[in-house]
Design an enzyme around this catalytic site. Structure first.
Site, PDB file in Angstrom:
ATOM      1  N   ASP A   1      -0.605 -28.685   0.457  1.00  0.00           N
ATOM      2  CA  ASP A   1      -2.049 -28.693   0.200  1.00  0.00           C
ATOM      3  C   ASP A   1      -2.382 -28.776  -1.295  1.00  0.00           C
ATOM      4  OD1 ASP A   1      -0.899 -26.056   0.075  1.00  0.00           O
ATOM      5  OD2 ASP A   1      -2.908 -25.181   0.064  1.00  0.00           O
TER       6      ASP A   1
ATOM      7  N   GLU B   1      -1.128 -23.422   1.645  1.00  0.00           N
ATOM      8  CA  GLU B   1      -0.501 -22.318   0.895  1.00  0.00           C
ATOM      9  C   GLU B   1      -1.513 -21.667  -0.049  1.00  0.00           C
ATOM     10  OE1 GLU B   1       1.034 -19.924  -2.062  1.00  0.00           O
ATOM     11  OE2 GLU B   1       0.296 -21.908  -2.627  1.00  0.00           O
TER      12      GLU B   1
HETATM   13 ZN   LIG Z   1      -0.916 -22.921  -6.707  1.00  0.00          ZN
HETATM   14 ZN   LIG Z   2       1.842 -23.718  -5.558  1.00  0.00          ZN
END
Ligand SMILES: [Zn+2]
Ligand SMILES: [Zn+2]
Length: 392
Positions: free
Chosen positions: A79, A137
Site C-alpha cells: 500500500d 500496512e
Molecule cells: Zn511507512
Molecule cells: Zn513501510
C-alpha cells in the site's frame, strides 16, 4: 558469480519496470485494487505458482517445493500513503494525493522477483514458500491482522520473514537484529472539557487550553521520571485543537497522540500512568476529560535464531562490508502480527544514496529509493527461501 546471482542480475530491468509501474500507480490501504490486479497478473505469468486472493486486495502465491521441508512465509506490503508526491521523475505518481513514500513499491517488486526466480527453478527449494502481497500496512487495524485472524494464511507456517527498505542506510546494506526491533504504536484521543468565557475574564472560565498545555508537559514527566531510563517509552502529543478567535476562551480542547513501547508489561501499564496525569491536572484546575486509548500493532520482536540465520545469509550474500547490526526503532510495523503465530525475523535493506537522491526520510514527499537496492532485496529473500525451508 554463482548461477543464482547471475539470474538475479538479469532480473534487474524487470524489477525496475515493476517498481516504476507501481510507483506511478499508488493506492492507499484497503483500496489496492489496481495494485493487486497487477500483482496477480504478473504472478500468473510465472509457472508453477498457485495464486489466490485471501482478501479483496491482497494476493498470495504459493510454491510447493519438490522435497519435504519447512513452510516459509515471505511478506511484502503493497500500500501507498495519502501524500502528494514532489518528485518530478517520469514515473512519479499519477494518482493525485497518493504516493509510494515508504518503499512498498520496492517491496512488491522484490517479492515478485523472488517469485520469478523460484518459479524458474522449482526443484531447488524444499518445503513450501508462501509469498503474501499484503494490503494496508500503513493504516490501522492493518492488513496483517486481517490475514492472520480471518484467513488460513498462517496455518502450517513454520517461519516468516520479510524486509523493509531504509533510506537511512546506504543502498545495498543489510541490517538485522535479534530481539526487540520495532515498537508498538498505540494511540490516544483526549478531550479536555473546561468552561468557556470571555478572554478578558479567565477567572470566570475554566481554560481548556491552559489545562491542556499542562497535560502535554506533564505527560513527559512519565517518560523522564516515571519509567526507567533503559526502558524505551515515547509519548508524543501530535495534534492539539482548541478555540476559534482571540477574545474567547473555548469550551474544550482535543488532542491526539502516540505512545511507543517495546515491553508488553509497560505497554499495558501506560494507559493508567497517562490517565493518572490527565486526571490529576484536570482535577487541580476544575476541568473534566474524556480519554480514549487504543492499542495499535504489537511490538515487533525478532526470533533470535532466525535473526542469526538472516545475518549469516547476509554475510554470504552481500558480504561483511555491507552488513550491519540493526538498531531498534520506535516506529511500528504490522509484520508483528505474523510473529504472534510463527517464529521469524524482519530486516532492513538500505536504499539511500546521494547519486539517486534517495536519502529523504520515509513518508516525505520527496522519498524515493536507489533501485540497486531491489536486487539486494531479491538476493536476500531468495537465499532465505532456500535456507529457511530446509528440513530441521
Ligand atoms: Zn511507512
Ligand atoms: Zn513501510
Amino acid at each position: 558469480m554463482t548461477a543464482t546471482q547471475e539470474r538475479t542480475t538479469e532480473l534487474r530491468d524487470q524489477l525496475v519496470a515493476w517498481r516504476r509501474h507501481l510507483h506511478m500507480n499508488p493506492e492507499v490501504g484497503f483500496h489496492e485494487h489496481e495494485t493487486s490486479a497487477f500483482i496477480e497478473a504478473e504472478l500468473k505469468k510465472m509457472a508453477g505458482l498457485t495464486v489466490t486472493r485471501p482478501t479483496e486486495t491482497s494476493v498470495l502465491a504459493v510454491l510447493e517445493g519438490s522435497t519435504p521441508g519447512r513452510t516459509l512465509l515471505l511478506r511484502a506490503d503493497i500500500d501507498a500513503l495519502p501524500i502528494t508526491e514532489e518528485n518530478t521523475f517520469e514515473f512519479a505518481s499519477k494518482n493525485a494525493g497518493v504516493m509510494h513514500a515508504c518503499g512498498h513499491d520496492g517491496h512488491t517488486a522484490i517479492l515478485l522477483g523472488v517469485a520469478k526466480l523460484l518459479s524458474e527453478n522449482p526443484g531447488e527449494v524444499p518445503g513450501e514458500v508462501r509469498m503474501i502481497f499484503q494490503h494496508a500496512e500503513e493504516i490501522g487495524p492493518g492488513g496483517a491482522e486481517e490475514l492472520v485472524m480471518e484467513t488460513g494464511l498462517m496455518d502450517g507456517v513454520d517461519l516468516v520473514t520479510g524486509l523493509h527498505l531504509s533510506s537511512q542506510l546506504p543502498a545495498g546494506m543489510v541490517a538485522v537484529k535479534p530481539g526487540p526491533f520495532m515498537a508498538s504504536p498505540d494511540m490516544l484521543e483526549l478531550t479536555i472539557q473546561g468552561r468557556g468565557g470571555h478572554g478578558a475574564h479567565p477567572e470566570e472560565a475554566v481554560d481548556p487550553i491552559a489545562v491542556g498545555a499542562q497535560v502535554v508537559t506533564n505527560l513527559q514527566h512519565i517518560v523522564s521520571r516515571g519509567v526507567a531510563a533503559l526502558e524505551p517509552l515515547v509519548i508524543s502529543i501530535t495534534s492539539f485543537h482548541s478555540g476559534t478567535t482571540h477574545n474567547v476562551i473555548p469550551d474544550r480542547a482535543t488532542m491526539l497522540g502516540t505512545i511507543r513501547t517495546f515491553d508488553p508489561e509497560l505497554r499495558n501499564r501506560a494507559p493508567e500512568l497517562i490517565e493518572r496525569v490527565i486526571k490529576g491536572v484536570c482535577d487541580a484546575h476544575g476541568a473534566t476529560y474524556e480519554l480514549k486509548y487504543e492499542f495499535g500493532y504489537r511490538a515487533l520482536i525478532n526470533t533470535d535464531w532466525v535473526a542469526e540465520q538472516l545475518k549469516e545469509i547476509a554475510l554470504e550474500t552481500v558480504g561483511p562490508e555491507l552488513f550491519r547490526d540493526a538498531k531498534p526503532t520506535m516506529g511500528g510495523e504490522d509484520f508483528s502480527a505474523y510473529l504472534e503465530k510463527a517464529p521469524g525475523a524482519y530486516f532492513n535493506v538500505g536504499s539511500g544514496s546521494d547519486e539517486q537522491d534517495s536519502r529523504w526520510p520515509h513518508h516525505h514527499p520527496r522519498f524515493t529509493i536507489d533501485e540497486d537496492s531491489l536486487e539486494t532485496g531479491v538476493k536476500m529473500l531468495h537465499a532465505a527461501a532456500l535456507r529457511l525451508t530446509m528440513p530441521e
